[in-house]
Design an enzyme around this catalytic site. Structure first.
Site, PDB file in Angstrom:
ATOM      1  CB  CYS A   2      -0.976   0.064   1.159  1.00 14.64           C
ATOM      2  SG  CYS A   2      -2.126  -1.319   1.273  1.00 14.64           S
ATOM      3  NE  ARG A  27       4.896   1.539   0.099  1.00 11.55           N
ATOM      4  CZ  ARG A  27       5.899   1.293   0.927  1.00 11.55           C
ATOM      5  NH1 ARG A  27       7.137   1.543   0.547  1.00 11.55           N
ATOM      6  NH2 ARG A  27       5.686   0.811   2.124  1.00 11.55           N
ATOM      7  CD1 TRP A  72      -0.353  -6.258  -3.106  1.00 13.40           C
ATOM      8  CD2 TRP A  72      -0.789  -6.829  -0.990  1.00 13.40           C
ATOM      9  NE1 TRP A  72      -0.140  -7.608  -2.975  1.00 13.40           N
ATOM     10  CE2 TRP A  72      -0.391  -7.988  -1.688  1.00 13.40           C
ATOM     11  CE3 TRP A  72      -1.119  -6.937   0.363  1.00 13.40           C
ATOM     12  CZ2 TRP A  72      -0.320  -9.238  -1.083  1.00 13.40           C
ATOM     13  CZ3 TRP A  72      -1.047  -8.175   0.976  1.00 13.40           C
ATOM     14  CH2 TRP A  72      -0.647  -9.317   0.249  1.00 13.40           C
ATOM     15  CG  ASN A  98       1.186   0.215   4.311  1.00 13.46           C
ATOM     16  OD1 ASN A  98       0.811  -0.944   4.174  1.00 13.46           O
ATOM     17  ND2 ASN A  98       2.440   0.579   4.140  1.00 13.46           N
ATOM     18  N   GLY A  99      -1.059  -1.405   6.396  1.00 11.45           N
ATOM     19  CA  GLY A  99      -0.830  -2.315   7.510  1.00 11.45           C
ATOM     20  C   GLY A  99      -2.033  -3.198   7.756  1.00 11.45           C
ATOM     21  CD  GLU A 484      16.182 -14.177  -7.268  1.00 12.23           C
ATOM     22  OE1 GLU A 484      15.874 -13.070  -7.747  1.00 12.23           O
ATOM     23  OE2 GLU A 484      15.650 -14.638  -6.234  1.00 12.23           O
ATOM     24  CE  LYS A 488      13.924 -11.513  -9.437  1.00 11.97           C
ATOM     25  NZ  LYS A 488      13.363 -12.097  -8.245  1.00 11.97           N
ATOM     26  CD  GLU A 491       9.418 -12.368  -7.755  1.00 15.41           C
ATOM     27  OE1 GLU A 491       9.343 -11.875  -6.622  1.00 15.41           O
ATOM     28  OE2 GLU A 491      10.404 -12.186  -8.499  1.00 15.41           O
ATOM     29  CG  HIS A 507      16.196 -37.910  -4.381  1.00 16.64           C
ATOM     30  ND1 HIS A 507      16.272 -39.127  -3.741  1.00 16.64           N
ATOM     31  CD2 HIS A 507      17.479 -37.583  -4.702  1.00 16.64           C
ATOM     32  CE1 HIS A 507      17.535 -39.516  -3.665  1.00 16.64           C
ATOM     33  NE2 HIS A 507      18.284 -38.587  -4.250  1.00 16.64           N
ATOM     34  CE  LYS A 606      11.683  -3.593  -5.204  1.00 17.70           C
ATOM     35  NZ  LYS A 606      12.368  -4.614  -6.017  1.00 17.70           N
TER      36      LYS A 606
END
Length: 611
Positions: A2, A27, A72, A98-99, A484, A488, A491, A507, A606
């Site tokens: 947010c 955000r 968000w 925000n929160g 990573e 990516k 995402e 496995h 973010k």
């Protein structure tokens, strides 16, 4: 998560808010809204991005006071009704947040019994009604009502509040979510970070937890805590410029930030070592060098991409400095009753320095008397303020939600920390130290060389863009790089991908391999080269499509692979910084080809400032 921006001054608030919200969209971008006050309070809210809000407003608004929010979603689905700002029952108080208010349901039921009616499914609306209740019942000021309300709140918040009863001021407060107060010339600002106000001022105050700031239309301000104690703030001057947060001609922020890495890596390592004289000096480490080098355990806590950096940090510190390292997800660390004491070192890694889970884990570590160390990118962020010491990565503003340059900068700092500790402990031969420092000096140029293969990587992306699954494999230092790379792809392109240690393919994941499954193999390790060759042969035996990242001049794996991306030779501890670059570009190009919003992938934000 947010974004908040607020303005009070002599100019029109509307363009300040709209431009600010666009800069804050990284955000959160589920919905957006603004409240503007002139003679009357006007509120506009819209599901979707800030441009959707802008398009829904018929004409440019005018008012010298305003607050804005890009959301968000946490409580309540993304829709117009749940968008911020939220209004009190009497229509006089408006609030953005925000929160997460964890006890919102209990508070809501109590307020309903008092006659309050709610229009949304959000926890935020509960807070504005609670402030209203205290204000009207006790006939007190807005500031006093906010202080009382926040004493009843459990959870995290950054809020900005305006009331038509006190039209010459705006009030902001925070706990566990960032809020910045901007000091302009005859104008004042609140924002979640400095980006939306950088155009107007470089003087800011980073509010601390449970502080309440009042800014007035005449340019005055003061700060108290929620218990009404006066606070003497620390005013900081920002070194950021607007140019640093623009796209600079690139189609996306993510692409710009990938191509910035030769520069950002240079900034990360500058002044911290000397390749000829053979010394390493990480400033933040020096204060505690004896304690850290003699500790029986380092614990690295982080989330997401930073957690992958932490895994590589474990390899680096254990390999070079011979200190035991554990790497923990911040979100799990604080809930599993970890064994930690005053002899331990806890290193927190976070791009934003505001990651809620990591901050909570740090508080636990501090309560156990551990020495805490932060590796963050954002100067003045919460983690940099609460840790005992630390290092900035100096990557510069990272706007793209999918982290790229922050990751390689984190690796650079972790490498220097490992080398610094190794020199202190005498665990690294002088010749090997000189080799690593000399090769580190070449890293920016080598990254530039990898980036020259952008078109080739784009072609490989076109060949696998329609896949529904992908497997990433690596060994040793490059196993976390596989994680990573998979992250990516997930995402930003929404392709399911998993990263695995190459030997673990047998496995379980090998059951998924067929002619439709691209397998990306990071195969630059000399130490396990023959084993990686065997892994590639196993994939080909099952008709898997192999994309290999190999060292220049490789012949064996190149012959076995469907597509090959070569990177220059570098010593193994430094190899992740190079081997991740093609994976960043691969994910980027696949996402663009699939029509995905690269800089604002769905459901992500973010800076994760809620647990």
């Amino acid at each position: 998560m947010c974004g908040i921006v607020a303005y009070i001054g002599n100019e029109n608030a509307y363009p300040v808010l709209m431009e600010g919200l666009k800069r804050l969209e990284y955000r959160g971008y589920d919905s957006a809204g603004i409240a503007i006050s002139n003679e009357n309070l006007k509120i506009y809210k819209k599901k979707g991005k800030v441009t959707d809000l802008e398009d829904s407003i018929d004409s440019e608004l005018f008012g010298k006071i305003g607050i804005g929010h890009t959301r968000w979603a946490t409580h309540g689905e993304p829709n117009d009704n749940n968008a911020h700002p939220h209004l009190s029952g009497d229509g006089k108080i408006v609030l953005v947040h925000n929160g997460i208010i964890e006890n919102h349901e209990t508070l809501k039921q109590a307020l309903i019994k008092l006659g309050h009616k709610f229009q949304s499914d959000t926890d935020t609306e509960v807070l504005v009604h609670l402030i209203e209740e205290y204000k009207t019942t006790n006939n007190i000021s807005l500031e006093d009502a906010i202080q009382l309300a926040l004493q009843k709140v459990i959870g995290a918040y950054a809020i900005v509040v305006y009331s038509t009863d006190e039209p010459d001021l705006i009030i902001g407060a925070k706990k566990s979510s960032p809020l910045v107060l901007g000091l302009g010339d005859d104008e004042m600002f609140f924002a979640s970070d400095a980006f939306p106000i950088l155009k107007y001022t470089n003087k800011v105050i980073y509010l601390e937890d449970e502080q309440v700031a009042v800014i007035k239309s005449n340019g005055d301000y003061y700060i108290r805590d929620i218990y009404n104690n006066i606070v003497n703030p620390n005013i900081k001057e920002l070194a950021l410029t607007l140019e640093l947060i623009e796209k600079a001609g690139y189609e996306h922020y993510m692409l710009k930030e990938i191509f910035q890495q030769p520069t950002t890596l240079t900034e990360s390592i500058r002044g911290r070592y000397h390749p000829v004289e053979g010394w390493v000096m990480v400033g933040g480490l020096q204060k505690y060098i004896k304690k850290i080098s003699n500790t029986d355990k380092i614990i690295i806590i982080s989330s997401g991409t930073s957690w992958h950096a932490g895994l590589i940090g474990e390899y680096l510190i254990e390999d070079l400095a011979r200190i035991p390292v554990e790497v923990e997800y911040s979100s799990e660390f604080r809930y599993r009753n970890p064994i930690i004491n005053e002899n331990n070192i806890v290193i927190a890694i976070s791009q934003s320095g505001e990651t809620a889970d990591t901050l909570a884990a740090l508080e636990l570590a501090k309560a156990k008397s551990a020495t805490t160390y932060g590796i963050v990118n954002v100067v003045g962020s919460a983690i940099s303020r609460i840790t005992d010491s630390g290092s900035y990565t100096h990557a510069g503003p990272e706007i793209g939600v999918a982290s790229t340059k922050a990751f390689t900068s984190q690796l650079a700092v972790l490498t220097l920390i490992a080398l610094h500790l190794a020199v202190e402990k005498g665990t690294i031969p002088r010749s090997y130290l000189m080799q690593l420092l000399a090769e580190m000096e070449t890293l920016p140029d080598l990254i530039s060389k990898v980036l020259e293969d952008n078109d080739k990587i784009k072609f490989v992306a076109s060949e696998i863009k329609d896949s529904t699954n992908a497997l990433y494999l690596g060994r040793g230092y490059n196993f976390p790089v596989a994680l990573e790379g998979a992250l990516k792809l997930k995402e930003i392109s929404y392709i399911h991908a998993e990263g695995y240690p190459a030997a673990e393919m047998k496995h379980g994941p090998i059951a998924l391999i067929d002619e439709n499954m691209p397998v990306i193999v990071i195969a630059t390790n000399k130490s396990a080269y023959s084993k990686i060759v065997s892994n590639v042969q196993e994939i080909k035996a099952r008709k898997g499509k192999v994309i290999s990242i190999v060292t220049e001049g490789d012949k064996k794996i190149k012959e076995l692979s469907d597509y090959v991306i070569e990177i220059p030779y570098i010593a193994e501890p430094l190899s992740p910084i190079l081997s991740v670059i093609p994976l960043q570009l691969l994910a980027y190009h696949i996402a663009v080809m699939r029509g995905c919003n690269v800089d604002q992938p769905r459901n992500l934000a973010k800076s994760v400032t809620v647990e």
